[in-house]
Design an enzyme around this catalytic site. Structure first.
Site, PDB file in Angstrom:
ATOM      1  N   ARG A  15       0.807  -1.212   0.000  1.00  0.00           N
ATOM      2  CA  ARG A  15       0.000   0.000   0.000  1.00  0.00           C
ATOM      3  C   ARG A  15       0.848   1.274   0.000  1.00  0.00           C
ATOM      4  O   ARG A  15       0.469   2.290   0.580  1.00  0.00           O
ATOM      5  CB  ARG A  15      -0.967   0.024   1.194  1.00  0.00           C
ATOM      6  CG  ARG A  15      -1.974  -1.118   1.207  1.00  0.00           C
ATOM      7  CD  ARG A  15      -2.894  -1.082  -0.019  1.00  0.00           C
ATOM      8  NE  ARG A  15      -3.804  -2.221  -0.005  1.00  0.00           N
ATOM      9  CZ  ARG A  15      -3.569  -3.377  -0.628  1.00  0.00           C
ATOM     10  NH1 ARG A  15      -2.459  -3.541  -1.322  1.00  0.00           N
ATOM     11  NH2 ARG A  15      -4.443  -4.354  -0.581  1.00  0.00           N
TER      12      ARG A  15
ATOM     13  N   SER B 259     -11.546   0.849   2.525  1.00  0.00           N
ATOM     14  CA  SER B 259     -10.876   0.331   3.710  1.00  0.00           C
ATOM     15  C   SER B 259     -10.168   1.469   4.444  1.00  0.00           C
ATOM     16  O   SER B 259      -9.368   2.196   3.856  1.00  0.00           O
ATOM     17  CB  SER B 259      -9.846  -0.731   3.327  1.00  0.00           C
ATOM     18  OG  SER B 259     -10.484  -1.865   2.778  1.00  0.00           O
TER      19      SER B 259
ATOM     20  N   GLU C 287      -5.132   3.702   6.031  1.00  0.00           N
ATOM     21  CA  GLU C 287      -5.006   3.458   4.593  1.00  0.00           C
ATOM     22  C   GLU C 287      -5.559   4.639   3.824  1.00  0.00           C
ATOM     23  O   GLU C 287      -5.086   4.982   2.746  1.00  0.00           O
ATOM     24  CB  GLU C 287      -5.740   2.173   4.197  1.00  0.00           C
ATOM     25  CG  GLU C 287      -5.561   1.801   2.740  1.00  0.00           C
ATOM     26  CD  GLU C 287      -5.964   0.373   2.433  1.00  0.00           C
ATOM     27  OE1 GLU C 287      -6.456   0.128   1.316  1.00  0.00           O
ATOM     28  OE2 GLU C 287      -5.785  -0.509   3.304  1.00  0.00           O
TER      29      GLU C 287
END
Length: 325
Positions: A180, A229, A299
């Protein structure tokens, strides 16, 4: 609040720019959370050359922030100073099928359209993009992935415009991808990318995409005002399980709520501001840390200024955030 208009200080070169320039554009109109203050100057370039010309002339001391479709983004209520760049579908939303089961796509293209274009061309390996909200530019920046595949597994190269207006080509290795996260040139704006797939059957690929759609819609609040998310999965753990165990499923702060359907989705119930959303996120982080000894990492990208008296502290008791994290 509003910012001073930047356009007059950019004369005379600003008259050469063909894209849209909007002072004090409310960013709540272009993010999925539907919250956030204004951009001091909002710029939608006409094409790559227009973007390069703008950045070449833009004074180095002016802050530049690039946003995509706003699906994984929380803009704070005080807004963003400097220039906010958002690429348009008209100028940066093209798709080209290449030899060798490759696809070249513009970075304003939604992830789902990349998956669909690949399927229609009989190119397999990009179906995972059906399960990711947002645009390809954001996926390239954060190495988006799901169902066992990440962007770094398929990206061959990308084109970008650097902060000083140079058009460059970057390889997969240049991006130094991690979970990520990427580490490409600071301030570069991605404009297009080439992805490598492999031969597949169109009908089979489309069938698997339908399965992904059904799975998402049954397990995630896909029609809500959300950023997807909220927290990254810590190594060896699932964030939603940690949040659930901390008693935070359905937790509410102001007009923001942790989803009842999926505990790692943070929702705007309709009346939230960015302060409510970030405060709820930090409340969840605090409870997970205190009950399970694990620190969740965001995130969702957070950026911009707080309104006076509406600052949010890390874990509600640490330092005040001052910018993007």
């Amino acid at each position: 609040m509003s910012f001073p208009d930047l356009i007059p200080q950019f004369e005379p070169w600003i008259s050469e720019i063909r894209g849209r320039l909007i002072p004090n554009q409310p960013l709540s109109e272009v993010t999925w959370f539907r919250v956030g203050g204004p951009a001091q100057l909002f710029f939608q370039p006409a094409d790559e050359a227009d973007l390069a010309l703008f950045l070449k002339h833009l004074p180095a001391e002016i802050r530049v922030t690039t946003i995509g479709l706003g699906s994984n983004l929380l803009i704070r209520d005080g807004g963003l100073d400097g220039v906010v760049i958002r690429l348009s579908a008209r100028g940066f939303g093209g798709v080209e099928v290449l030899e060798g089961h490759r696809l070249r796509v513009g970075t304003a293209l939604p992830d789902v359209k990349v998956a669909t274009a690949a399927a229609e061309a009989g190119i397999d390996g990009l179906t995972f993009y059906r399960g990711i909200p947002g645009g390809i530019g954001g996926a390239l920046y954060m190495n988006a992935g799901c169902y066992g595949t990440e962007t770094r597994d398929r990206m061959v190269e990308l084109r970008a415009v650097t902060r000083d207006g140079e058009i460059v080509t970057l390889s997969n290795a240049d991006m130094a991808y991690r979970y990520r996260k990427s580490n490409g040139p600071r301030g570069a704006v991605f404009t297009s990318a080439v992805f490598q797939g492999f031969e597949g059957d169109r009908d089979d690929i489309l069938a698997r995409m339908r399965e992904i759609t059904e799975k998402r819609e049954s397990s995630q609040p896909t029609k809500a005002k959300t950023g997807g998310s909220t927290f990254k999965n810590p190594e060896g753990h699932s964030s939603w399980k940690l949040i659930d165990a901390a008693g935070c499923r359905g937790l509410t702060v102001g007009g923001a709520q942790m989803s009842e359907l999926h505990a790692n989705f943070l929702l705007n119930l309709g009346v939230a501001d960015a302060y409510d959303i970030e405060t709820l996120g930090e409340t969840v982080r605090s409870r997970v840390r205190d009950t399970q000894g694990i620190s969740l990492n965001w995130e969702i990208r957070r950026m911009g200024h707080f309104l006076p008296g509406r600052e949010v502290r890390e874990f509600l008791d640490g330092d005040v955030f001052t910018g993007a994290v």
